[in-house]
Each structure stands twice: as C-alpha cells, then as structure tokens.
Write an enzyme that holds these catalytic residues in place. Structure first.
Site, PDB file in Angstrom:
ATOM      1  N   ASP B 625       0.866  -1.182   0.000  1.00  0.00           N
ATOM      2  CA  ASP B 625       0.000   0.000   0.000  1.00  0.00           C
ATOM      3  C   ASP B 625       0.898   1.226   0.000  1.00  0.00           C
ATOM      4  O   ASP B 625       2.095   1.130   0.283  1.00  0.00           O
ATOM      5  CB  ASP B 625      -0.921   0.009   1.222  1.00  0.00           C
ATOM      6  CG  ASP B 625      -2.121   0.942   1.018  1.00  0.00           C
ATOM      7  OD1 ASP B 625      -2.192   1.598  -0.044  1.00  0.00           O
ATOM      8  OD2 ASP B 625      -2.965   1.018   1.916  1.00  0.00           O
ATOM      9  N   GLU B 663       8.446   6.064  -9.211  1.00  0.00           N
ATOM     10  CA  GLU B 663       7.497   4.954  -9.184  1.00  0.00           C
ATOM     11  C   GLU B 663       7.649   4.208  -7.879  1.00  0.00           C
ATOM     12  O   GLU B 663       8.754   3.886  -7.441  1.00  0.00           O
ATOM     13  CB  GLU B 663       7.765   4.055 -10.375  1.00  0.00           C
ATOM     14  CG  GLU B 663       6.673   3.109 -10.694  1.00  0.00           C
ATOM     15  CD  GLU B 663       5.372   3.796 -11.006  1.00  0.00           C
ATOM     16  OE1 GLU B 663       4.326   3.179 -10.765  1.00  0.00           O
ATOM     17  OE2 GLU B 663       5.391   4.952 -11.476  1.00  0.00           O
ATOM     18  N   ASP B 695      -2.660  -2.718  -2.939  1.00  0.00           N
ATOM     19  CA  ASP B 695      -3.698  -1.737  -2.613  1.00  0.00           C
ATOM     20  C   ASP B 695      -3.180  -0.354  -3.005  1.00  0.00           C
ATOM     21  O   ASP B 695      -2.007  -0.198  -3.345  1.00  0.00           O
ATOM     22  CB  ASP B 695      -3.995  -1.811  -1.107  1.00  0.00           C
ATOM     23  CG  ASP B 695      -5.360  -1.229  -0.783  1.00  0.00           C
ATOM     24  OD1 ASP B 695      -5.954  -0.580  -1.656  1.00  0.00           O
ATOM     25  OD2 ASP B 695      -5.821  -1.406   0.360  1.00  0.00           O
ATOM     26  N   HIS B 829      -0.819  -0.610   4.960  1.00  0.00           N
ATOM     27  CA  HIS B 829      -1.425   0.703   5.094  1.00  0.00           C
ATOM     28  C   HIS B 829      -1.009   1.362   6.403  1.00  0.00           C
ATOM     29  O   HIS B 829      -0.615   2.519   6.449  1.00  0.00           O
ATOM     30  CB  HIS B 829      -2.937   0.570   5.015  1.00  0.00           C
ATOM     31  CG  HIS B 829      -3.663   1.806   5.411  1.00  0.00           C
ATOM     32  ND1 HIS B 829      -3.804   2.863   4.553  1.00  0.00           N
ATOM     33  CD2 HIS B 829      -4.239   2.180   6.571  1.00  0.00           C
ATOM     34  CE1 HIS B 829      -4.453   3.825   5.169  1.00  0.00           C
ATOM     35  NE2 HIS B 829      -4.733   3.427   6.400  1.00  0.00           N
TER      36      HIS B 829
END
Lengths: 411, 854
Positions: B625, B663, B695, B829
């Site tokens: 994530d 990136e 994600d 996350h």
C-alpha cells in the site's frame, strides 16, 4: 482573420460592451445573435444585470453551450441580494416578440452584416420601433478598413451579406435615429497603431444608440406577440427569494447559536477541571483508543460507522439522567453578536417571525430564545430555568451591551 | 497509529496519482499563468478546429481503440481503466472465472442495463468538404442542411459523424451552399460500424448520459453530478451537502450497464479567506503558515467564477492579489483581472494566494503547459472536510445522519433517479433519438456466501457468528498462539495520569493470564508533561533489553506521539504502545481496553493471536500500500508486508520513502528481495508461491501496475537466483468503488452477509476480477471490495483465489473480526501511514519482522 489586434478584436468588442455596462448599469440586457453565448457568459458575472436574454436564429448553436449559463456551483453556496434570470430564445431579429420589449440595453454585435439587405430595414423596425430599448449597441465591420487587412479579398466572412463603409453605417444610424427617436454616437474598436485613424477608422465600427423619449418601459402586455421559442431559462439563487433567505438565515442562526453554546460549554468545562486548555473538538487520538482504531479498520469508509460510537452514546445517555437538556440561546444575543443574522432579517421581530415556523428550529415557549439540544449531557450540570425572567428581559432589551453578553457566557 | 490519522490518510489518498511509469517529473513552468480565459466554464480551451491530426487518423485506422469522442485539445484520463485486457493472458480463467463454494444468494446490484434495439450499432462516417472549410461551425452548418437524409440524431465533431442509422449507400455525396452562394460538395463515407461494446460507443453513451444529467439541472463537481436545488444543511458546522450520483457506463460481464451510486458532496458556505481568518484567530501567529498549509493543502476548492475544481497544492505566502501576471502582452494584476473579467471585487489585498498545479494539460494551441494556477482565497469555496473536521466526532456523526443510507434507502434513491430520467421528457427524447433506454429495475443477480471460517488458537478452535463477523467474545479465555513474555517493560506516565497508570497495570495483570501472556511488573517512570522531558525519560530508561515501552499521553497532541514513535522506531528500535490518559479514565471500560492493549502489545513484540487454515504450502503473501504525504514535499511512502510462516501470523514489513514522480515499485523491489531473504531464513527455503495484494491503486492507474509493476516484481524474484521461478499472482485491491450489492432477506432489503462473493454479471469481461463483501456493518450500506487478478501463473482455481482472499481478511490482528481488505494490505497501510504521519523516516530494520506499527 484579424491577427494583428491584441487583444483579439472580438475580445475588444466584448470589452467595449462590458465597459459600457459597468458605466451605465442596465438591468435588462438582450444579446441579439448570441450564437454560442460567449458574450452572455461574460455578462452573467456583472450582477447589476437582473435579466439577461439571448436570441439567435440557430437553435442548435445556442443549445450547444447554453448550459454554461447556469449558475456555477458556488452561486448556490452564498447567495447575495442580486438576482439574475437568464433566458435564451430561438427566433429571428426581424420578427417581433413581446417578451423582448422594454429592455435597458440591446446588443447586436457583428450581426447586421449577416442579414440580407432588405432584412436590415425590418431589423431596424423591430429593434428600435418595437423592442425600443433604452440603449442599443450595434457593431459591424468597417469596410474602409479592409485594405489594411492582409490577404483579404471580398468580405471578411463568407456569410457577410454586406460590409458598410463608415459613411454607409452613419447614414443608416442617422436614419434610424430620425425615424424612431434615438440619438447615436459612433465609435469603434481596433485602431491602426500608426495613427492613420482619420483615413481608415476603426476596424469594427460601433454605434451606441440612446432613446430620446424617456417614456416608461411598461408595455401593453395584452396583445402579446410571441414568435420566439424559449430554449432555456434559469433563475440564479438570490436572497430575494424567500425560501433561499430562510434557508440561509436558519443556517446562519444555528451556526452562531451552536458556536455560542460550544464556547459556553467549554468555558464551563475548563472551569470545572481547573485546566487551561481542553481540546474537546478532536476525538480520541493516539493508540490510547485501540478500540476506536480497530473499529475504523474494520469498516474503513467514511460512511460506515459502527456500534462502538453508538454504544457510547447510548451508554452516556443512560448514565447521566438526561431529561432532554436544552440550552436556550436568546435571540437578542444572536441578533447582537452576529451581524450577518441581523443584516439578513432586518429586525429582531423579523428574526423571531422567520424562526417561528421553521421546522429545524425550536424556540422557547415565549419565543425569546432558541433551544439547542445538549448532546452528551456530561458537561452540563446547571439546569436552565426557562421561566427565568432574566432572559425575557434580555430579549426585550435591545440596547444590550457587549459586557453583559460576556457575563452570560462566563456565568 | 491513530484513528484520526487514518481518517486523514483516507482523505488524502483520494485522487492522488502516481505518474505513469517513466514519466519525468516536470517542474512547474516558471511563468505563473492563472486560469487563463479559455478555462471559463467546463469546456477547455478550444484549439483551432482543424480536422483530426494525422496521429488521430492513424489511430482510427488502427481499430478505433484510441479514438476519443468530443475531445479537442486535451487527453482525458481514463478513470475506468478500460482497454487493459489482462484476462486473455491467463489461460485458466479464459472460459470461466467463477468460484463454486458457498451457498447461492439472491442479490440486486446498483446497475441498470442499457437497452437498445437488437442489432443496434453506431455508424461512423468520415466527412469530407470540397472545397475544404476552415470553420468547424460552418462545416456543421453545411452538413446539417441535409437533416432529411441524416436525421436529427447525430454527433459531428468536424470530421467524424456518428449516426444511429445507416445511410443508403456507403458513400453519400451531398451538395450544400453557403449563404453567399459558394457551392460545397460534402462526401460522407461510412468508415465503420461500431458495435455497442466498442470503446467509442461506450464513450458515446457516457457523453449522452452527461448531457441528460445537465438537462436534469445537476451540477458537475469533479467527476460526479450533484443536485444544488435540494441541499442538506448542517448549519452547526457550516456544511452544505449536495446529494448526487456517480455514474459510469461500461460493458460489464453480462451487458452494457450504467453503474450508479448515491454520492454526497460536502460543500462549505465559507470562502477560503474566511477559513484563514478564523484559523488565524485560533493559533499563534508564527505557527499560522504551517497550520494553515496543513489544513488546506490537499483540499479541493470551487471558485466563484467557473465550475472547475482545483486542488490546493501549496500556499504562496509571498503573493497577493496585487501581484501581476502576463495576459497576452500586458501585465495585469489578479485584482484587476477578476474585476474586469468577472466583476468580482477583492476586498483583502493582502491575502496570500493558493497554488494549484493543474495537471499535464497542454497550453493553448499546443504550447507548453501553463504553470500552476494561482487562486485567490476570497474567490474560492472549500469543499470536503479538513482533517480536523474528519477527526471531530460530532461533525462526523451529524454528517453520517445525512449521508449514511441504509441499503433500503439507497436502493430507493437509485430507483428514483432512474425514474426521474424516465419522467423527464427532454431527457427521454434525447435517449429516444439514439434508440436507447434504461432498464427500469436494478440488476438482479446471484452471488455466493462463503462458509464461516474456523479460527484456531493453538489446540483450541472456534467459529464466529456469521452476521457479526467478529470474535471478540468467542476468543475470551482462550490463550493466544504465541505470546512473548511482557518482561522488562516500561510504563511512562505524567503525574496527572498516575491513577490511570496504576489502573492500567492492575487490569493488564488481570487480563494477561487468560490470554496466555506472562507479565512482570512494569518499570514505572513518571515524566513531566513536555515533549523534551518525555524524550529524555525514554533516552534514560529504554535499554537494549527493554521489550516494550508503554506511554500514557496526557492529551491527544500529535507531537508527543510523533516524538515517541520517532525515537522508538528509528533511533532505539523498541516496540512501543501509546495510550491517551482519557481512555483509561473510565473504570467501566477499563478491562476491555486493557485486553485490547494486551493483544496489541503481544503482536508488536512478535506474538501470534489466531490463525485460519490455509491449504497452500510454501506460500508467501505480500501486501503493498502507499501513503501520499501532500504536505512534506510531496513524498510518497510505499510499504510492503510479506508473510513469513505457514499460518500467516508472522510478517516482514519494510517501507520506502520517495519523492514525487518516482514509481513506488522502484523502491519496493528491494523490499521484496529482503522479504524473500527473510522468508528463506525463517523457512530454510524460498516460497514456491507468491501472491501480491496491491492496494492503493487509483482510478486510471491500473495500466502502470500491469505494464510496469508486475515486471518489477518478477525482476525482484529473478534476482534471487537463475532457476528460482515461483508461481506468482498479482491482485489489485480496490476499496473505493461504486458498486453496491443488496440482499433481499425475508422481503427486506439489507446488506449482503460477510463472505458474499460476486464474480459474474457486474465484473468486467476483460479482467479476472471479483467482489467480496468481507466486513459487517451495523449501519449504512456495506461497500464491497474489488479484487482484480492482473497476473496469475499460480494456476489456482478462481474459487481458491477467492477463498484465500477471504481467509486473509480474517488475519488482521488489530481487530478481532473480518476486515475489508486482506490483512497484509491493512498492515502495509498502517505502516505507510505511521511513517508518513509521524516518523518521516524509514524505521530501523531491526523491527522488520515485528508488527511494531499496529
């Protein structure tokens, strides 16, 4: 076609119109031959205009961009007192329509040269004889200027039926004036830089007409001629609309009342805890509230709250015997401390009147205070006695000074 | 990490984008050009009408894949990720991507079929004028003189003509005349018959539909349309909510459908300037610029003069409306510009200006892209919520009253929306013209509900109640799988929180026994309530043998939390647990709070709580994530979390910080390498199967995952050895989607139960994708999570892929229940978030195999 003008000539023409409007402040403006509504799109920002109308013969072209005349989103957010109604019609400027009578300003920018010569006469008759605007701005190419335009053969645009010299334009204008009782100023935009103005004049010549008879703008509506088709019509949100006013006022009142209540509760809270700073606004943060953290990870979307919060509320309302506590905020206090509220409703009794039949607002039985529900209930320990005559007095006494207000909050 | 912080990340993540791979970060052009005139209204600057560029024509002949309708002077982003056909490369799902387990459930979905006549096609014609006509308007006018032949339904952009009907012959020659008698010959040549699923047709449907929404008097804000005539006011907080809809028309598995969901837009009836004034009063002058930037950057504003939305990227404190910019050849001040252009008066000449980096659009007539737009705060209205508002419980509660819709209400609203379109005659005639209509009913379909998973803790195992998807009750009294002893641990507290500290130790003692956690007496350390003294206390007391540091914070101030985390994650790697004193102050809830803290601490020290059966050997699950920090120099944080053992109870976590334009996968490649090395150390072998759950992929970014990231992942794998070739699957996980499902149970509309899988009808034919409703919500409508398997050499059956994904949603140790995404995604996350919000540096590698960021 006119690359050597900067800003481009069409923009100069539009600017001419805008400057004119700024100066003369017409309320009702019609743009004849509005095309893709480019000029109207600019004019809608000049809010001294209350009624803005566009007419074009080509329905498809008008429709292409007409929705861009709608209010922008923010127009709904803080409406002012200005009002604006925009209407677009499909119709020919050589035909009469009673809905176009009595305007303060009629615009016909680069239109007449597209009319077949016989139609120009009818156009003059319809515009000056029938619509009879107080002022009119007519622009058209000046063919005296054409030799200066590089590479130009014939007319400036294939659809032009004629291009007048300064002389021709002037004689047409003077004829119109004589016939329909106007006076005219002829000017223009787009000058040769080296001052050979005498020789060529403006690239676009503009005639500004002004009606001599200052007769009233009321026309007999009984014998209505309606040859135009209404394509689009929109009313901008305005405070003159009672519903809008009411909505804005209620929002404003509730906002201020709530913030007063909050300040008051905080002051109370601080006093009780004997602390300097209480940040009540932010919810528990840090890992200290693992439950909350976890709760959110489970349903990680703004929309899905879950049991934990509601449990807490239920729990609290159970624990603190909450007999629907409400905090009264005297209307007079709102009236004094929030200038926007007072400017919106004009007088205190108006305010009361507005709020009286508003479903979102609860007033005290005597109508002098706004009742706000006290959620949570845990910070308020002092019950207010609604019959306390102090509030009634405050309500009646309009010359309340600010020192007294402070006391109420620190009480 | 904090709940508030999470909320913030949620807000920020929206609309963020990683540039396309290989994109060079471009410095904003040095000249500041404000919203140039052409941007008035939604239409962007029209470039010279001219016919299609040669490039466009090439693309047309190359199969119409890239032809964009109605677009001149700009390339619109494809938010629907159309044209990425990943399924065809995966042999095992070519025929069917449906699973089999579970029981069938009747569902309705927020999709409406588009009905057209059978054999409906859109005919595409090339139109040629002889002699050539410059003006696009004139071309349209000349062409449309032949209405009797062309019909009233037509779309013409100057070169291409689209008609719903076929003309008599392939080539039609028409003769028109301009008003001054010039004769023009128009040749209309059929170049293509576009089937309804062709990209041009799809785009066409969307354009028509947007037209209809305009007809219904809806206002476009961003990508969606809202109704300004019936606002919901939350006066208390000065919020206005406009109800509206998200709409997309796409070819889905079963048909071309309109996917529409209820959407709410939060607007504020105050300008940015009002907001700044208010803020200024509330905070100390020297901190104002910082605080203000933190609040405003990332928010979307609407202006008073057009309908565009701008994202605030920066505040130019050294600019005021009196600054000038170049307009044409002349310098004009912002103040004068707005006065003359829009009749708008600027009252405060000293306000700082807002900066918005307008995205990669070409400047007028193909010139260099304009620089950032400068916005005047006084002329901008805020939309959406600030971080502070998101964390304000009472605001969120009031909001949710208006915006949270029960499944029943949501279904009703959607039906009403379609009804309104059907009732509106103007809208209907537009549709009729083209021979189109919408189904009157929501799409009915069948899904499956997976069986309840069995959770095990050591020898003991249990199941949870299917509708609650939560096992806090069930696991009570059962020892967790593995619990490192809580020995040599510190408890820091302030004088004021002395009681809470006592209370916490006592309750921890009580709850730890049943959980199987051995606990020793804590070393109690009192600190003065200042950041410096807290840091000093840590430096003095935390040693190499310290297993855990618990800090009771007196308030929810972010700075103390940040400094604790910074010190203990970077400088002196030690698991730590912060608690706000207030949470411990209520004796009633203390036991359950203590239980949760005990579990959380156990995880942070490497403990394992529960597991589910995963019948795949030598499997490594990877979650990725990212977090975009819009304040601190636009850095992005990418986090990678990889499983280390069979039971998915131990994880390797690493993250990278990088600057804008880089990136995310570039840095994560090395992380993946380290993860595999760690796996090797743990298991004495490399994984034979790797499944990556990615994600944080925004709308329109799928291509970069497919074309770039997958290759990067494979490279990282290859670097482990020439003949090492594990099976690899890459799954893109998306939470922000508009699809909704409704179950009809006992005649009542309700949310689908946890474990509901949808893998037909509303999936995309070109993808190997499915939806899972894994979490349970008690209020409002649940939103499903979308899984898109973009690369798969695992040969795993779709059914197994779905069930594995669902199982992983059970494995997030910070929540005793099922969550919305697979656990590694949530871990990633959390990690990215902690680093982005508090630490701002890469955590110490010694913490790599601990869930220290929970």
């Amino acid at each position: 076609m006119e690359p050597f003008f900067n800003p481009p000539l069409h923009k100069q023409r539009h600017q001419f119109v805008i400057d004119f409007i700024e100066k003369n402040k017409p309320k009702k403006v019609v743009d004849l031959g509005c095309c893709e509504c480019t000029l109207l799109k600019k004019l809608k920002f000049h809010r001294e205009i209350e009624h803005l109308v566009g007419v074009d013969i080509d329905e498809a072209i008008v429709k292409r961009k007409m929705h861009s005349l709608a209010p922008v989103s923010t127009d709904y957010l803080q409406p002012g007192y200005e009002q604006l109604c925009v209407e677009l019609y499909q119709g020919s400027v050589t035909e009469r329509d009673a809905r176009l009578r009595g305007f303060d300003l009629a615009l016909s920018i680069e239109l007449i040269e597209h009319l077949p010569v016989p139609d120009v006469e009818r156009f003059s008759e319809v515009l000056f004889g029938y619509m009879a605007p107080v002022r009119a701005i007519i622009s058209t190419p000046n063919s005296d200027f054409n030799p200066l335009l590089p590479g130009l053969r014939g007319f400036r645009h294939p659809d032009h039926k004629f291009e007048w010299t300064r002389q021709e334009f002037q004689s047409w204008a003077e004829k119109v004036c004589a016939e329909f009782g106007y006076e005219v100023d002829i000017t223009g935009v787009g000058q040769v830089p080296d001052g050979r103005w005498e020789q060529f004049g403006f690239c676009s010549q503009i005639a500004v007409f002004h009606r001599l008879k200052s007769g009233c703008n009321v026309f007999d509506q009984s014998q209505e001629e309606t040859s135009y088709t209404l394509l689009y019509s929109v009313n901008y949100p305005t405070l003159r609309d009672n519903n809008v006013l009411r909505r804005v006022l209620v929002s404003e009142v509730l906002f201020w009342a709530e913030s007063m209540k909050r300040r008051w509760t905080e002051a109370k809270d601080t006093e009780e805890r004997g602390e300097g700073l209480v940040t009540k606004h932010s919810a528990a943060c840090g890992e200290g509230s693992p439950t909350e953290d976890q709760r959110r990870s489970a349903s990680d979307s703004g929309e899905e709250f879950d049991v934990w919060c509601t449990n807490r509320i239920r729990f609290q309302s159970g624990a603190t015997t909450r007999s629907v506590q409400s905090v009264p905020v005297p209307l007079s206090l709102l009236w004094v401390s929030c200038p926007r509220v007072s400017s919106l409703c004009g007088s205190l009794s108006n305010l009361r009147h507005y709020l009286m039949d508003e479903p979102l607002v609860r007033l005290s039985p005597d109508g002098y205070a706004l009742l706000l529900e006290q959620e949570g209930g845990s910070y308020i320990y002092i019950q207010f006695d609604l019959d306390d005559s102090g509030y009634a007095e405050v309500g009646l006494n309009q010359t309340l000074n600010s020192a007294a207000l402070e006391n109420w909050e620190e009480d | 990490m904090t709940g508030r912080a999470r909320a913030r990340s949620r807000g920020r993540a929206r609309g963020q984008e990683t540039p396309a791979p290989g994109a060079v970060p471009r410095e904003p052009a040095p000249v500041e050009v404000p919203h140039a005139e052409g941007k008035v209204g939604r239409g962007r600057q029209k470039t010279t009408p001219g016919p299609f560029t040669e490039e466009a024509l090439l693309q047309i002949s190359a199969g119409f894949q890239q032809v964009k309708l109605g677009e001149r002077g700009g390339h619109r982003r494809d938010f629907n990720d159309a044209g990425i056909n990943t399924r065809q490369a995966m042999e095992h799902v070519k025929d069917s991507k449906s699973g089999t387990s579970g029981r069938a459930i009747q569902l309705s979905a927020n999709f409406f079929r588009i009905l057209s006549r059978p054999q409906w096609v859109l005919y595409q014609y090339h139109v040629d004028f002889k002699p050539p006509m410059e003006s696009r308007r004139l071309r349209s006018a000349l062409l449309f003189q032949h209405e009797e032949i062309l019909g009233s339904a037509r779309s013409f952009d100057g070169a291409l003509l689209f008609l719903p009907n076929r003309l008599h012959s392939k080539e039609t020659v028409l003769h028109s005349e301009t008003r001054n008698g010039e004769k023009v010959q128009i040749t209309v040549t059929l170049t293509n018959e576009l089937p309804p699923v062709s990209p041009v047709c799809i785009q066409f449907y969307n354009i028509i539909f947007r037209r209809i929404l305009r007809v219904l008097d809806m206002q476009q804000i961003g990508r969606n349309y809202y109704n300004p005539h019936d606002p919901l006011e939350i006066a208390k907080h000065r919020l206005t909510i406009w109800p509206g809809y998200t709409t997309t028309i796409l070819p889905y598995e079963s048909a071309i459908m309109l996917c529409t969901d209820v959407s709410h837009r939060v607007l504020r009836s105050e300008t940015v300037l009002d907001f700044m004034y208010n803020l200024k009063q509330q905070c100390p002058a020297q901190r104002f610029p910082d605080i203000c930037a933190k609040e405003l950057v990332g928010l979307v504003v609407l202006t008073k003069y057009n309908n565009k939305t701008y994202r605030v990227d920066d505040i130019a404190w050294d600019h005021t409306p009196n600054n000038t910019f170049k307009r044409g050849d002349t310098e004009i001040s912002f103040r004068n510009y707005f006065k003359t252009q829009y009749g708008l008066d600027i009252t405060d000449g000293n306000q700082a200006m807002l900066v918005s980096h307008v995205k990669k659009k070409m400047g007028p007539s193909g010139g260099p892209p304009p620089g950032p737009a400068m916005l005047v705060p006084e002329l901008c209205y805020l939309t959406g919520l600030t971080d502070k508002m998101r964390s304000d419980f009472s605001i969120m509660k009031d909001l949710s009253v208006h915006t949270r819709l029960s499944p029943e209400d949501r279904e009703k609203r959607l039906n009403r929306f379609i009804m309104n379109i059907q009732k509106n005659s103007e809208a209907q005639s537009e549709l009729d013209k083209w021979g189109l209509s919408f189904d009157k009913q929501l799409l009915q379909m069948t899904g499956r509900v997976l069986p309840v998973e069995r959770l095990s803790q050591g020898q003991r195992s249990y199941e949870y109640e299917p509708w609650s998807a939560d096992w806090a009750k069930e696991m009570r009294g059962i020892p967790i799988i593995n619990a490192p002893p809580l020995a040599n641990w510190l408890l820091l507290y302030t004088r004021r929180n002395g009681n809470e500290a006592q209370g916490l130790t006592q309750s921890l003692n009580k709850v730890c026994g049943p959980l199987g956690i051995r606990i020793q007496r804590a070393v109690m350390v009192e600190y003065d309530d200042h950041q410096e003294s807290l840091l000093k206390a840590l430096q003095h007391n935390v040693g190499p043998d310290t297993t855990m540091v618990v800090v009771i914070l007196s308030s929810n101030r972010q700075d103390k939390y940040d400094s604790v985390k910074k010190y203990l994650c970077v400088d002196c790697p030690t698991p730590s647990q912060c608690v706000v004193g207030r949470t411990l102050s209520k004796p009633q809830g203390l036991m359950s709070v203590a239980t949760k803290i005990a579990l959380q601490m156990a995880c942070k020290m490497g403990g394992e709580l529960w597991s589910v059966e995963i019948p795949l050997k030598q499997l490594m699950i990877v979650g990725i994530d990212c977090y975009h920090d819009s304040t601190a120099g636009k850095r992005s944080i990418g986090a990678l979390v990889a499983s280390l053992n069979q039971s998915m109870s131990r994880w390797f976590s690493r993250c990278v910080l990088q600057h804008k334009g880089q990136e995310i996968m570039d840095g994560l490649k090395t992380c993946l390498g380290s993860a595999m090395k760690s796996y090797l150390k743990f298991n004495k072998c490399l994984p034979s199967r790797i499944i990556v759950f990615r994600d944080g992929v925004g709308d329109g970014q799928l291509h970069s995952v497919v074309n770039y990231e997958v290759a990067q992942i494979m490279e990282a794998i290859k670097s482990m050895g020439q003949d090492y070739a594990p099976k690899l699957s890459v799954v893109v996980v998306k939470k922000r989607i508009n699809s909704r499902f409704f179950a009809h149970i006992n005649g009542k509309v309700s949310n689908p139960p946890p474990g509901t899988i949808v893998d037909s009808a509303v999936t995309r034919p070109e993808w190997y994708d499915f939806y899972i409703v894994s979490q349970a919500v008690r209020q409002g409508s649940v939103s499903p999570t979308h899984y898109n398997v973009v690369y798969d050499t695992s040969g795993l059956k779709p059914d197994h892929m779905q069930r594995l994904t669902y199982k992983l949603c059970h494995m997030y140790y910070n929540w005793q229940g099922i969550i919305r995404v697979p656990a590694p995604c949530q871990y990633a996350h959390k990690l990215a978030f902690l680093v982005g919000q508090s630490i701002h540096r890469e955590p110490n590698v010694k913490l790599d195999d601990l869930l220290f960021y929970l």
